[in-house]
Design an enzyme around this catalytic site. Sequence first.
Site, PDB file in Angstrom:
ATOM      1  N   SER A 141      35.111  47.558  36.781  1.00  0.00           N
ATOM      2  CA  SER A 141      34.694  46.772  38.033  1.00  0.00           C
ATOM      3  C   SER A 141      34.036  47.904  39.189  1.00  0.00           C
ATOM      4  O   SER A 141      33.640  47.683  39.556  1.00  0.00           O
ATOM      5  CB  SER A 141      35.748  46.163  38.894  1.00  0.00           C
ATOM      6  OG  SER A 141      36.409  44.790  37.439  1.00  0.00           O
TER       7      SER A 141
ATOM      8  N   HIS B 172      28.852  43.206  33.394  1.00  0.00           N
ATOM      9  CA  HIS B 172      30.249  42.409  33.669  1.00  0.00           C
ATOM     10  C   HIS B 172      30.562  41.322  34.092  1.00  0.00           C
ATOM     11  O   HIS B 172      29.734  40.213  33.880  1.00  0.00           O
ATOM     12  CB  HIS B 172      30.798  43.550  35.402  1.00  0.00           C
ATOM     13  CG  HIS B 172      31.374  43.130  35.871  1.00  0.00           C
ATOM     14  ND1 HIS B 172      31.453  42.425  37.157  1.00  0.00           N
ATOM     15  CD2 HIS B 172      32.951  43.049  36.286  1.00  0.00           C
ATOM     16  CE1 HIS B 172      32.084  42.810  38.272  1.00  0.00           C
ATOM     17  NE2 HIS B 172      33.398  42.384  37.063  1.00  0.00           N
TER      18      HIS B 172
ATOM     19  N   GLU C 153      27.127  40.652  35.474  1.00  0.00           N
ATOM     20  CA  GLU C 153      26.097  41.506  35.813  1.00  0.00           C
ATOM     21  C   GLU C 153      26.205  42.553  35.232  1.00  0.00           C
ATOM     22  O   GLU C 153      26.783  42.938  34.371  1.00  0.00           O
ATOM     23  CB  GLU C 153      26.942  41.846  37.064  1.00  0.00           C
ATOM     24  CG  GLU C 153      26.869  41.434  37.682  1.00  0.00           C
ATOM     25  CD  GLU C 153      27.902  41.593  39.436  1.00  0.00           C
ATOM     26  OE1 GLU C 153      27.560  41.547  40.153  1.00  0.00           O
ATOM     27  OE2 GLU C 153      28.948  41.807  38.996  1.00  0.00           O
TER      28      GLU C 153
ATOM     29  N   ASN D 260      31.018  41.567  44.338  1.00  0.00           N
ATOM     30  CA  ASN D 260      31.934  42.181  44.541  1.00  0.00           C
ATOM     31  C   ASN D 260      31.780  43.524  46.053  1.00  0.00           C
ATOM     32  O   ASN D 260      33.002  42.922  47.125  1.00  0.00           O
ATOM     33  CB  ASN D 260      33.349  43.328  43.261  1.00  0.00           C
ATOM     34  CG  ASN D 260      33.299  42.667  42.751  1.00  0.00           C
ATOM     35  OD1 ASN D 260      34.142  41.087  42.994  1.00  0.00           O
ATOM     36  ND2 ASN D 260      33.967  42.969  41.379  1.00  0.00           N
TER      37      ASN D 260
HETATM   38  N1  LIG Z   1      40.420  40.693  35.696  1.00  0.00           N
HETATM   39  C1  LIG Z   1      39.293  40.128  36.193  1.00  0.00           C
HETATM   40  O1  LIG Z   1      39.483  39.447  36.962  1.00  0.00           O
HETATM   41  C2  LIG Z   1      38.651  41.350  35.665  1.00  0.00           C
HETATM   42  C3  LIG Z   1      36.909  40.861  36.109  1.00  0.00           C
HETATM   43  C4  LIG Z   1      35.810  41.715  35.748  1.00  0.00           C
HETATM   44  C5  LIG Z   1      35.926  42.479  34.821  1.00  0.00           C
HETATM   45  N2  LIG Z   1      37.680  43.103  34.406  1.00  0.00           N
HETATM   46  C6  LIG Z   1      37.626  44.575  34.156  1.00  0.00           C
HETATM   47  O2  LIG Z   1      37.634  43.935  32.601  1.00  0.00           O
HETATM   48  C7  LIG Z   1      38.357  45.512  32.207  1.00  0.00           C
HETATM   49  C8  LIG Z   1      39.701  44.786  31.978  1.00  0.00           C
HETATM   50  O3  LIG Z   1      40.506  43.858  32.455  1.00  0.00           O
HETATM   51  P1  LIG Z   1      41.698  42.861  32.078  1.00  0.00           P
HETATM   52  O4  LIG Z   1      42.142  42.213  33.148  1.00  0.00           O
HETATM   53  O5  LIG Z   1      41.403  42.445  30.534  1.00  0.00           O
HETATM   54  O6  LIG Z   1      42.623  44.154  31.806  1.00  0.00           O
HETATM   55  P2  LIG Z   1      44.283  43.504  31.343  1.00  0.00           P
HETATM   56  O7  LIG Z   1      44.897  44.651  31.857  1.00  0.00           O
HETATM   57  O8  LIG Z   1      44.659  42.282  30.967  1.00  0.00           O
HETATM   58  O9  LIG Z   1      43.840  44.194  29.161  1.00  0.00           O
HETATM   59  C9  LIG Z   1      44.411  45.379  29.242  1.00  0.00           C
HETATM   60  C10 LIG Z   1      44.220  45.910  28.110  1.00  0.00           C
HETATM   61  O10 LIG Z   1      43.333  46.603  27.261  1.00  0.00           O
HETATM   62  C11 LIG Z   1      44.478  47.381  26.947  1.00  0.00           C
HETATM   63  N3  LIG Z   1      43.990  49.450  26.453  1.00  0.00           N
HETATM   64  C12 LIG Z   1      43.976  49.826  27.593  1.00  0.00           C
HETATM   65  N4  LIG Z   1      43.841  51.062  26.224  1.00  0.00           N
HETATM   66  C13 LIG Z   1      43.287  50.990  26.145  1.00  0.00           C
HETATM   67  C14 LIG Z   1      42.765  51.698  24.513  1.00  0.00           C
HETATM   68  N5  LIG Z   1      42.741  52.981  24.953  1.00  0.00           N
HETATM   69  N6  LIG Z   1      41.700  51.090  23.797  1.00  0.00           N
HETATM   70  C15 LIG Z   1      42.299  49.600  23.739  1.00  0.00           C
HETATM   71  N7  LIG Z   1      42.355  48.743  24.505  1.00  0.00           N
HETATM   72  C16 LIG Z   1      43.148  49.254  25.730  1.00  0.00           C
HETATM   73  C17 LIG Z   1      45.073  47.193  27.223  1.00  0.00           C
HETATM   74  O11 LIG Z   1      46.384  47.019  25.994  1.00  0.00           O
HETATM   75  C18 LIG Z   1      45.263  45.638  27.691  1.00  0.00           C
HETATM   76  O12 LIG Z   1      45.693  44.822  26.379  1.00  0.00           O
HETATM   77  C19 LIG Z   1      39.371  47.023  33.214  1.00  0.00           C
HETATM   78  O13 LIG Z   1      37.710  47.455  33.109  1.00  0.00           O
HETATM   79  C20 LIG Z   1      38.735  45.587  34.625  1.00  0.00           C
HETATM   80  O14 LIG Z   1      38.665  45.634  35.891  1.00  0.00           O
HETATM   81  C21 LIG Z   1      38.449  42.118  34.794  1.00  0.00           C
END
Ligand SMILES: NC(=O)c1ccc[n+]([C@@H]2O[C@H](COP(=O)([O-])OP(=O)(O)OC[C@H]3O[C@@H](n4cnc5c(N)ncnc54)[C@H](O)[C@@H]3O)[C@@H](O)[C@H]2O)c1
Length: 288
Positions: A121, A142, A154, A193
Amino acid sequence: MTSIKHVGVVGAGQMGRGITEVCARAGLHVTLCDVTEDRARAGLAGVADSLLRAEKRGALSSEERALALAGVTVGADLTRLSGADLVIEAAVEDGPAKTALFRRLDEVVADPAAVLASNTSSIPIARLAAATGRPEAVIGLHFFNPVPVMPLVEVIPSLRTSKDTEERVRAFATETLGKHTVVAADRAGFVVNSLLVPYLLAAVRMVASGTATAEDIDTGMTAGCAHPMGPLRLADLIGLDTVAAIGEALYEEHREPLYAPPPLLRRMVESGLLGRKSGQGFFSYRAA
Ligand SMILES: NC(=O)c1ccc[n+]([C@@H]2O[C@H](COP(=O)([O-])OP(=O)(O)OC[C@H]3O[C@@H](n4cnc5c(N)ncnc54)[C@H](O)[C@@H]3O)[C@@H](O)[C@H]2O)c1
């Protein structure tokens, strides 16, 4: 149709699960990886639950559900991604962790033309691209939460992303996944965002200054502008910690006061009032 048949997804949290689901439902072979086998398997269980709910809603047949699930393999070893045509990284939003992941993905993904995409993000795509020997094949992709429901993706090319990579992932998102795409420059916040977060922060400032109650601010935007949800309920839904973190990243990048999380938001986060996920934010979500 695109030449993308095998997709790797790194990170089996809420976004990685959603991305896995939409790719599997599109008939692709998906390899979902996380740091441990257990987390990867928990991700697969989440995908299976979501597919079952979709079947119960009548959105897919039991044969389609079985076929989608059969296309997903999981594990902790990134070498499983060696044959991927596209890897979508959806791991934790941590710059050094993502940079290390891109360095590793560049080593393990065999086809030099395979695309390495990030669902970040706020972390610059240029920084992730610089960790690889194939910056022309690195791009931001994204998705929005929940991925199976939200139509937008995106697409964020860095200054070094090739046109071919951009066109491949746009075709993948639109033709294969049936999503809408918009292209945004490699600046924190991209399109959505950058517009949404200052609006949410302005609503928080209104509460802090006593202009109106949280209820009335939200009613103003639902009844006055036909928004499906007011800004404060939306901030609660996203998570106030997440809203604050994105605001911090935008402020760090642009140095514009409108992106700076206001003191009330910081205090709420420090107090554990994180919105819906903690049961209390601007509104209460606890059973009466
Ligand atoms: N939550 C949202 O609404 C949203 C929306 C768009 C983008 N994002 C982006 O998506 C990404 C993930 O967000 P999320 O909400 O799914 O987070 P989350 O915390 O639900 O999941 C993250 C996962 O990544 C894993 N992880 C951490 N380090 C790792 C590694 N080195 N190798 C493999 N897996 C690893 C963790 O174990 C966890 O299962 C982030 O970059 C976030 O900014 C989130």
